[in-house]
Design a protein around this motif. Structure first.
Motif, PDB file in Angstrom:
ATOM      1  N   THR A  54       0.882  -1.351   0.072  1.00 24.28           N
ATOM      2  CA  THR A  54       0.011  -0.018  -0.091  1.00 24.28           C
ATOM      3  C   THR A  54       0.844   1.204   0.145  1.00 24.28           C
ATOM      4  OG1 THR A  54      -1.820  -1.186   1.270  1.00 24.28           O
ATOM      5  CG2 THR A  54      -1.978   1.231   1.237  1.00 24.28           C
ATOM      6  N   ILE A  55       0.416   2.296  -1.015  1.00 28.04           N
ATOM      7  CA  ILE A  55       1.329   3.435  -0.775  1.00 28.04           C
ATOM      8  C   ILE A  55       0.968   4.505   0.336  1.00 28.04           C
ATOM      9  CG2 ILE A  55       1.903   5.346  -2.482  1.00 28.04           C
ATOM     10  CD1 ILE A  55       2.743   2.730  -3.550  1.00 28.04           C
ATOM     11  N   GLU A  56       2.050   4.867   0.971  1.00 22.10           N
ATOM     12  CA  GLU A  56       1.612   5.575   2.225  1.00 22.10           C
ATOM     13  C   GLU A  56       1.381   6.963   1.823  1.00 22.10           C
ATOM     14  OE1 GLU A  56       4.899   5.495   4.635  1.00 22.10           O
ATOM     15  OE2 GLU A  56       4.928   3.244   4.694  1.00 22.10           O
ATOM     16  N   LYS A  57       0.487   7.833   2.354  1.00 24.86           N
ATOM     17  CA  LYS A  57       0.409   9.121   2.262  1.00 24.86           C
ATOM     18  C   LYS A  57       1.081   9.771   3.321  1.00 24.86           C
ATOM     19  CE  LYS A  57      -3.633  12.431   1.719  1.00 24.86           C
ATOM     20  NZ  LYS A  57      -3.189  12.855   0.483  1.00 24.86           N
ATOM     21  N   PRO A  58       2.079  10.533   2.871  1.00 28.89           N
ATOM     22  CA  PRO A  58       2.768  11.543   3.749  1.00 28.89           C
ATOM     23  C   PRO A  58       2.041  12.647   4.527  1.00 28.89           C
ATOM     24  CG  PRO A  58       4.000  11.065   1.718  1.00 28.89           C
ATOM     25  CD  PRO A  58       2.523  10.636   1.465  1.00 28.89           C
ATOM     26  N   ALA A  59       2.533  12.970   5.661  1.00 30.16           N
ATOM     27  CA  ALA A  59       1.848  14.280   6.024  1.00 30.16           C
ATOM     28  C   ALA A  59       2.206  15.381   5.541  1.00 30.16           C
ATOM     29  CB  ALA A  59       2.541  14.277   7.825  1.00 30.16           C
ATOM     30  N   SER A  60       1.152  16.484   5.642  1.00 24.47           N
ATOM     31  CA  SER A  60       1.580  17.877   5.058  1.00 24.47           C
ATOM     32  C   SER A  60       2.575  18.461   5.851  1.00 24.47           C
ATOM     33  CB  SER A  60       0.135  18.471   5.052  1.00 24.47           C
ATOM     34  OG  SER A  60      -0.246  18.813   6.245  1.00 24.47           O
ATOM     35  N   ALA A  61       3.007  19.457   4.945  1.00 23.58           N
ATOM     36  CA  ALA A  61       4.243  20.042   5.769  1.00 23.58           C
ATOM     37  C   ALA A  61       3.597  21.000   6.854  1.00 23.58           C
ATOM     38  CB  ALA A  61       5.071  21.193   4.577  1.00 23.58           C
ATOM     39  N   GLN A  62       2.445  21.480   6.704  1.00 24.95           N
ATOM     40  CA  GLN A  62       2.028  22.303   7.642  1.00 24.95           C
ATOM     41  C   GLN A  62       1.846  21.425   8.948  1.00 24.95           C
ATOM     42  OE1 GLN A  62       1.778  25.680   7.464  1.00 24.95           O
ATOM     43  NE2 GLN A  62       1.287  25.728   9.412  1.00 24.95           N
ATOM     44  N   GLY A  63       1.258  20.369   8.817  1.00 23.58           N
ATOM     45  CA  GLY A  63       1.026  19.462  10.020  1.00 23.58           C
ATOM     46  C   GLY A  63       2.115  19.132  10.630  1.00 23.58           C
ATOM     47  N   ARG A  64       3.188  18.832   9.888  1.00 26.86           N
ATOM     48  CA  ARG A  64       4.627  18.508  10.547  1.00 26.86           C
ATOM     49  C   ARG A  64       4.921  19.796  11.642  1.00 26.86           C
ATOM     50  NH1 ARG A  64       8.022  15.459   6.164  1.00 26.86           N
ATOM     51  NH2 ARG A  64       6.458  14.697   4.856  1.00 26.86           N
ATOM     52  N   LEU A  65       4.832  20.862  11.021  1.00 25.12           N
ATOM     53  CA  LEU A  65       5.343  22.044  11.931  1.00 25.12           C
ATOM     54  C   LEU A  65       4.590  22.092  13.178  1.00 25.12           C
ATOM     55  CD1 LEU A  65       5.570  24.979   9.050  1.00 25.12           C
ATOM     56  CD2 LEU A  65       7.378  23.784  10.281  1.00 25.12           C
ATOM     57  N   VAL A  66       3.421  21.996  13.165  1.00 23.15           N
ATOM     58  CA  VAL A  66       2.573  22.075  14.519  1.00 23.15           C
ATOM     59  C   VAL A  66       2.967  20.709  15.425  1.00 23.15           C
ATOM     60  CG1 VAL A  66       0.298  21.790  15.337  1.00 23.15           C
ATOM     61  CG2 VAL A  66       0.466  23.062  13.181  1.00 23.15           C
ATOM     62  N   ARG A  67       3.153  19.812  14.682  1.00 19.94           N
ATOM     63  CA  ARG A  67       3.598  18.672  15.730  1.00 19.94           C
ATOM     64  C   ARG A  67       4.866  18.591  16.146  1.00 19.94           C
ATOM     65  NH1 ARG A  67       5.420  13.874  13.838  1.00 19.94           N
ATOM     66  NH2 ARG A  67       5.232  14.262  11.627  1.00 19.94           N
ATOM     67  N   LEU A  68       5.902  19.398  15.354  1.00 17.35           N
ATOM     68  CA  LEU A  68       7.253  19.261  15.818  1.00 17.35           C
ATOM     69  C   LEU A  68       7.663  20.436  16.504  1.00 17.35           C
ATOM     70  CD1 LEU A  68       8.862  17.986  12.311  1.00 17.35           C
ATOM     71  CD2 LEU A  68       8.207  16.966  14.399  1.00 17.35           C
ATOM     72  N   ARG A  69       6.902  21.327  16.762  1.00 18.14           N
ATOM     73  CA  ARG A  69       7.378  22.692  17.171  1.00 18.14           C
ATOM     74  C   ARG A  69       7.546  22.411  19.041  1.00 18.14           C
ATOM     75  NH1 ARG A  69       3.829  28.298  17.970  1.00 18.14           N
ATOM     76  NH2 ARG A  69       5.043  29.128  19.789  1.00 18.14           N
ATOM     77  N   ALA A  70       6.550  21.393  19.593  1.00 19.29           N
ATOM     78  CA  ALA A  70       6.901  21.061  20.981  1.00 19.29           C
ATOM     79  C   ALA A  70       8.114  20.311  21.096  1.00 19.29           C
ATOM     80  CB  ALA A  70       5.690  20.298  21.359  1.00 19.29           C
ATOM     81  N   ARG A  71       8.578  19.556  20.238  1.00 21.20           N
ATOM     82  CA  ARG A  71       9.719  18.865  20.276  1.00 21.20           C
ATOM     83  C   ARG A  71      10.853  19.613  20.216  1.00 21.20           C
ATOM     84  NH1 ARG A  71      10.165  13.926  16.052  1.00 21.20           N
ATOM     85  NH2 ARG A  71       8.276  13.419  17.151  1.00 21.20           N
ATOM     86  N   LEU A  72      10.884  20.732  19.303  1.00 21.09           N
ATOM     87  CA  LEU A  72      11.817  21.678  19.032  1.00 21.09           C
ATOM     88  C   LEU A  72      12.041  22.452  20.661  1.00 21.09           C
ATOM     89  CD1 LEU A  72      13.985  23.062  17.419  1.00 21.09           C
ATOM     90  CD2 LEU A  72      12.260  24.356  16.590  1.00 21.09           C
ATOM     91  N   SER A  73      10.772  22.895  21.097  1.00 21.71           N
ATOM     92  CA  SER A  73      10.792  23.481  22.362  1.00 21.71           C
ATOM     93  C   SER A  73      11.764  22.832  23.445  1.00 21.71           C
ATOM     94  CB  SER A  73       9.526  23.807  22.617  1.00 21.71           C
ATOM     95  OG  SER A  73       9.473  24.533  23.745  1.00 21.71           O
ATOM     96  N   ARG A  74      11.335  21.459  23.361  1.00 15.00           N
ATOM     97  CA  ARG A  74      12.067  20.633  24.446  1.00 15.00           C
ATOM     98  C   ARG A  74      13.458  20.507  24.338  1.00 15.00           C
ATOM     99  NH1 ARG A  74       7.446  17.331  23.291  1.00 15.00           N
ATOM    100  NH2 ARG A  74       8.710  15.783  22.162  1.00 15.00           N
ATOM    101  N   SER A  75      13.867  20.460  23.091  1.00  9.10           N
ATOM    102  CA  SER A  75      15.128  20.097  23.015  1.00  9.10           C
ATOM    103  C   SER A  75      15.945  21.107  22.993  1.00  9.10           C
ATOM    104  CB  SER A  75      15.369  19.651  21.351  1.00  9.10           C
ATOM    105  OG  SER A  75      15.020  20.566  20.544  1.00  9.10           O
ATOM    106  N   ASN A  76      15.573  22.502  22.814  1.00  6.45           N
ATOM    107  CA  ASN A  76      16.209  23.770  22.922  1.00  6.45           C
ATOM    108  C   ASN A  76      16.108  24.584  24.055  1.00  6.45           C
ATOM    109  OD1 ASN A  76      18.288  24.149  20.263  1.00  6.45           O
ATOM    110  ND2 ASN A  76      16.329  23.254  19.777  1.00  6.45           N
ATOM    111  N   ASN A  77      15.134  24.201  24.851  1.00  9.05           N
ATOM    112  CA  ASN A  77      14.706  24.880  26.043  1.00  9.05           C
ATOM    113  C   ASN A  77      15.725  25.651  27.053  1.00  9.05           C
ATOM    114  OD1 ASN A  77      15.281  22.403  27.629  1.00  9.05           O
ATOM    115  ND2 ASN A  77      13.313  22.267  28.342  1.00  9.05           N
ATOM    116  N   LEU A  78      16.950  24.802  26.945  1.00 10.28           N
ATOM    117  CA  LEU A  78      18.247  25.200  27.854  1.00 10.28           C
ATOM    118  C   LEU A  78      18.510  26.604  27.532  1.00 10.28           C
ATOM    119  CD1 LEU A  78      20.312  21.904  28.363  1.00 10.28           C
ATOM    120  CD2 LEU A  78      18.541  23.072  30.035  1.00 10.28           C
TER     121      LEU A  78
END
Length: 365
Positions: A54-78
């Motif tokens: 089955t061919i996968e349907k990748p996530a849209s770029a806009q959806g990625r930004l929303v989902r990844l912002r929290a991860r970026l915040s955690r990694s650079n919070n120092l």
């Protein structure tokens, strides 16, 4: 008796014919002339011998930004917390400003940008006559946005002109994740309805072509590869662009072998790949993949690669594993080349366009 012999002959002929048909089907089509093969036929039918998945349907770029912002915040919070703690002091004196600059340097922002940022903040705090933490935080956000480059053009040049496809060359040292980055970027492009083709020009690493093909197969993208190990990477890249041009695809993306920046022969070969490809179609984007955790070593890599091929954009991977987000600014400052994509994890859709506002907000969240 004659009838029995006739029947046996017919049966034997039938077995031979059936065996021949099965042999042809199982053997599959021959590779095209020149020793190159694509994973699918031009009509996008599954390649012979490959399981139909089955061919996968990748996530849209806009959806990625929303989902990844929290991860970026955690990694650079120092970095963010350190700056805010200093600027929220009861009294912001020269000692505090010195600590702010030291914090920025430890985050790999670079001496020039760090000094300019501190001087701009000092000036604003003095002129506006406030040390209110909320006001200082707002100033810090504005100055960080300015130094990161809020208005910088970070668009990817994925389209060619006329009958030519856009040609994207992905380069970098060993171990930074170029092949994975190509695969993830292919998913970004598929999510944006781009028609593309991959070129497996990393012919030194035996598993590279297989790995790239797997990434492409997941989203229905073909891969042009050599049927021989150790083939000339420039020839594979040229063939990929030629096939892409014949098919009328939007973009051909070429994965190259990792190379140490101090190996002159390998770097010369990279220049050859670009020259040979441009006999068929102009290269529209050269992306340098850099591991964010390498810090200032990434700067050295960037300088050498920019001398061999004209780098047009940076892909910064493993930013989630580093509190040294200042490398974004340092690289742009040194090369005059923007960071266009950032990698924030191991997932297939953990590659996103770099957006300065989201990046700064994550630092100061």
């Amino acid at each position: 008796m004659n009838d029995t012999l006739t029947l046996i002959v017919y049966i034997l002929l039938g077995v031979l014919v059936l065996g021949g048909v099965l042999f042809v089907l199982l053997r599959g089509p021959k590779a095209p002339p020149g020793g190159y093969e694509t994973t699918r036929d031009a009509d996008d039918a599954p390649a012979q011998g490959e399981p139909v998945t089955t061919i996968e349907k990748p996530a849209s770029a806009q959806g990625r930004l929303v989902r990844l912002r929290a991860r970026l915040s955690r990694s650079n919070n120092l970095l963010g917390k350190g700056l805010l703690a200093l600027l929220s002091s009861d009294k912001i004196d020269q000692d505090v400003w010195d600590e702010v600059e030291e914090t920025l340097l430890l985050a790999d922002l670079g001496s020039g940008p760090s000094q300019r940022l501190v001087e701009a903040l000092q000036s604003r705090v003095r002129v506006e006559g406030t040390e209110n933490p909320a006001a200082v935080k707002a100033m810090l956000r504005e100055e960080l946005l300015r130094i990161v480059g809020e208005d910088t053009d970070r668009s990817l040049n994925l389209d060619g002109e006329g009958n030519n496809p856009g040609v994207v060359l992905v380069v970098g040292v060993n171990g930074v994740g170029k092949t994975t980055t190509v695969g993830k970027l292919a998913r970004v492009m598929v999510a944006e309805d781009k028609n593309l083709l991959l070129g497996a020009a990393d012919t030194f690493r035996a598993a590279a072509a297989d790995q790239l093909q797997t990434w492409g197969d997941r989203v229905g993208v073909d891969t042009v590869r050599s049927d021989k190990d150790g083939a000339d990477p420039a020839s594979v890249a040229f063939e990929a662009v030629k096939v892409g041009k014949e098919r009328g695809v939007d973009t051909v993306m070429i994965d190259t072998a990792g190379r140490l920046q101090n190996k002159a022969g390998l770097m010369d070969q990279l220049g050859k790949i670009k020259r040979v490809v441009e006999k068929e179609a102009p290269v529209t984007e050269v992306l340098l993949v850099i591991d964010a955790t390498t810090g200032q070593n990434g700067m050295i890599q960037a300088k050498v690669f920019s001398e061999v091929v004209q780098i047009t954009g940076i892909v910064l991977t493993k930013l989630d594993g580093s509190a040294k987000g200042g490398i974004v600014v340092a690289i742009q400052e040194e090369l005059g080349v923007p960071v266009k994509l950032i990698g924030l994890g191991e997932g297939p859709d953990d590659l996103a366009p770099f957006e300065p506002a989201a990046f700064v907000d994550a630092l100061l969240d």
